[in-house]
Design a protein around this motif. Sequence first.
Motif, PDB file in Angstrom:
ATOM      1  N   UNK A 150      45.160  38.046  51.521  1.00 31.52           N
ATOM      2  CA  UNK A 150      45.182  39.458  51.912  1.00 31.52           C
ATOM      3  C   UNK A 150      43.776  39.978  52.192  1.00 31.52           C
TER       4      UNK A 150
ATOM      5  N   UNK B  70      32.909  42.746  52.870  1.00 29.98           N
ATOM      6  CA  UNK B  70      33.298  42.543  51.479  1.00 29.98           C
ATOM      7  C   UNK B  70      34.584  43.253  51.178  1.00 29.98           C
ATOM      8  N   UNK B  71      35.270  42.753  50.214  1.00 30.63           N
ATOM      9  CA  UNK B  71      36.564  43.332  49.847  1.00 30.63           C
ATOM     10  C   UNK B  71      36.777  43.078  48.372  1.00 30.63           C
ATOM     11  N   UNK B  72      37.113  44.156  47.684  1.00 25.61           N
ATOM     12  CA  UNK B  72      37.405  44.004  46.267  1.00 25.61           C
ATOM     13  C   UNK B  72      38.829  43.485  46.126  1.00 25.61           C
ATOM     14  N   UNK B  73      39.031  42.574  45.184  1.00 23.27           N
ATOM     15  CA  UNK B  73      40.355  41.997  44.997  1.00 23.27           C
ATOM     16  C   UNK B  73      40.814  42.247  43.569  1.00 23.27           C
ATOM     17  N   UNK B  74      42.044  42.732  43.472  1.00 22.22           N
ATOM     18  CA  UNK B  74      42.617  42.986  42.161  1.00 22.22           C
ATOM     19  C   UNK B  74      43.590  41.859  41.840  1.00 22.22           C
TER      20      UNK B  74
ATOM     21  N   UNK C 117      34.928  40.549  43.639  1.00 24.46           N
ATOM     22  CA  UNK C 117      34.558  40.949  44.987  1.00 24.46           C
ATOM     23  C   UNK C 117      34.418  39.689  45.827  1.00 24.46           C
TER      24      UNK C 117
ATOM     25  N   UNK D 193      32.944  38.203  49.252  1.00 30.22           N
ATOM     26  CA  UNK D 193      31.950  38.542  50.264  1.00 30.22           C
ATOM     27  C   UNK D 193      31.904  37.440  51.306  1.00 30.22           C
TER      28      UNK D 193
ATOM     29  N   UNK E  80      46.512  40.404  39.651  1.00 29.80           N
ATOM     30  CA  UNK E  80      47.513  40.964  38.740  1.00 29.80           C
ATOM     31  C   UNK E  80      47.358  40.425  37.325  1.00 29.80           C
TER      32      UNK E  80
END
Lengths: 333, 333
Positions: free
Chosen positions: B219, B158-162, B146, B148, B164
């Motif tokens: 992103x 906040x933004x969750x980041x995946x 995450x 923040x 790869x």
Amino acid sequence: MLGDRQKSILKSIVEEYIKTARPVGSKSLCKRFKVSSATIRNDMLILEQMGYLEKQHISSGRIPSEKGYRYYVDNLMEPKKISGEDMLKLEKIFQNNSLTLNDAIEKSLEIISDITNYTAVILGSASRDNLLTKVEIIPLNDNNVVAILITDKGHVENKQISLNETVDTKEVQKTSELLNKMLVGTPLDEVPSRLEFEIKPIIGNYVKNYEVLYNAFYEALSSFQDDRVIHWGGKTNILKQPEFNTVDDVKNIISKFESKDMVSKIEETEDEVKVYIGKETEFDDNVTVVKTKYNTGKNEGTLAIIGPKRMDYERVLNLLEYIKENIEKKGNL
Amino acid sequence: MLGDRQKSILKSIVEEYIKTARPVGSKSLCKRFKVSSATIRNDMLILEQMGYLEKQHISSGRIPSEKGYRYYVDNLMEPKKISGEDMLKLEKIFQNNSLTLNDAIEKSLEIISDITNYTAVILGSASRDNLLTKVEIIPLNDNNVVAILITDKGHVENKQISLNETVDTKEVQKTSELLNKMLVGTPLDEVPSRLEFEIKPIIGNYVKNYEVLYNAFYEALSSFQDDRVIHWGGKTNILKQPEFNTVDDVKNIISKFESKDMVSKIEETEDEVKVYIGKETEFDDNVTVVKTKYNTGKNEGTLAIIGPKRMDYERVLNLLEYIKENIEKKGNL
DNA sequence: CACTAGCAATGTCAAGTTATGAGTGCTAAT
DNA sequence: ATTAGCACTCATAACTTGACATTGCTAGTG
């Protein structure tokens, strides 16, 4: 109980009404059944007496009752495959690995609301299902700090806290460390009680001036309780449906969308895709809600589609089923 | 230009129409002015010819035109003091020192929407006015973190980041440190360009496998750009107003409330309380928006009240003025 | 016994009618 | 400058009418 032709007539009426939103008359079914309209009428009468059909007035055609829709959903409708076109749009999302699960969920529900013209809702996981992973306390200036809670599902809550008196940064730091040590792993909804019964008695040992800090944090952390991420897709789509053709109907449904207990009424606890028709929804008598809980192990919540009772059940059920499966597949990677 | 009696008649008509929402006829004003209805009619005719009044049809009473409301607001209305009752409710909020500024703003606007039955909106400060204070990167599990962002105004995104591929926690840590070192103090809306032109060229020197991380963060941090805290009070209040009595009017205003450019249309740059009537709002021809920017040095944003053109201007203007002052007083403590 | 033809009955809907009332614009008189 | 008086216009609501859709029922038919 119901004869084959009667079932078939009920099915035809439901499907016709879903398509056109107009009461279905006996004549319009003659050709399909190769009997006279009088025969259809006899069967319609029986279906009405059994509660599956209704009339809007004595000389109108028939429309399905809630019981009729229910019977249709439970016994008559035939699962259709998702159309190639719809499938294409959804596949793109689930095959994009750089999207987080949450983004994929939001995007896919937005697509559903787009292609169906119904309203889609996503409720994030309830606080009781979120375990506290970290508390961050970040000072902004003399009197203000931001408290940030991060949960194991990646959910983030924040609350600005105003301290009446200037408090030493070190004391804030210590409080933060204490909270982390004691609270990590706690379900979010148990945070307030653990604050009160476990932190309060001992915080005085570690932190000077603890009352100001404790009170501020207690208020801040308690306020997270019922916060819940809601994401809407096509919020006003449902207004396009012809059943919402009076001012009161429109105002009514909009108010329900904005009301505080909307979350609790929409939240689903069942693990499969379920259909709630009219009164069954306990949300609004004029709508059908198709919804399901999704659960990926790491993340859970509710997906819901809200539309008229005259909903394209075959299509919506399959779309939601498909999305649920793909979410859970993606989430388990 | 306008005679004294004509001004007074215009004032009466506006106030009467605000109260009753019905066209005002010449007879109803006879007593107050101690002249015959014919005399009133003559003045009404002049006021109409000058564009201050309108008729709904040839034999209806008069209603104010937008120009009429404008003249009323600019020249005729008399500031009334806030009623004791209203004052009491608002004072409670601003005297409660344990409320943060943001909470006080939200609570006070909710009260305004309650007592006026109009809709209140608060827009948080624009991203260009927020300086990045801290970036936190918090790992959730192998693939997800995450991000923040905390700003100097206490705003948190906040933004969750995946990711790869699985990335070493240490590398994530290094990236986080680098971002903090380079970006703290940057206005939020400049973050993307600084990422691209200042971080991208050098990140390879510090972080292995930097491409995955850089892309993910780019992103995530870019997506904050147009996020903006909106807080509604009485969102559906405006539907109670009798002017919204057709399905289309209701659907139309609701759609505008939900539309993406709502924020840009409502945002106010002027520092005083301003009134926008009908077309002047550039938001919806049927409404009046009374709004102001508030600025406490530490925090800024827009307060707006949206109601019918037939708004109780005297009351709303004073309420908003009062709240703006108290916000700025509290914010400067 | 299942089905059908035929028909009176009942309702919606849109269009047209009528009566009522509110309010105007105009004119001639004060 | 103001007024009384009157013809005129329009909205609104209540009522009527005719066209149409559809039903329930009845008396028959294979």
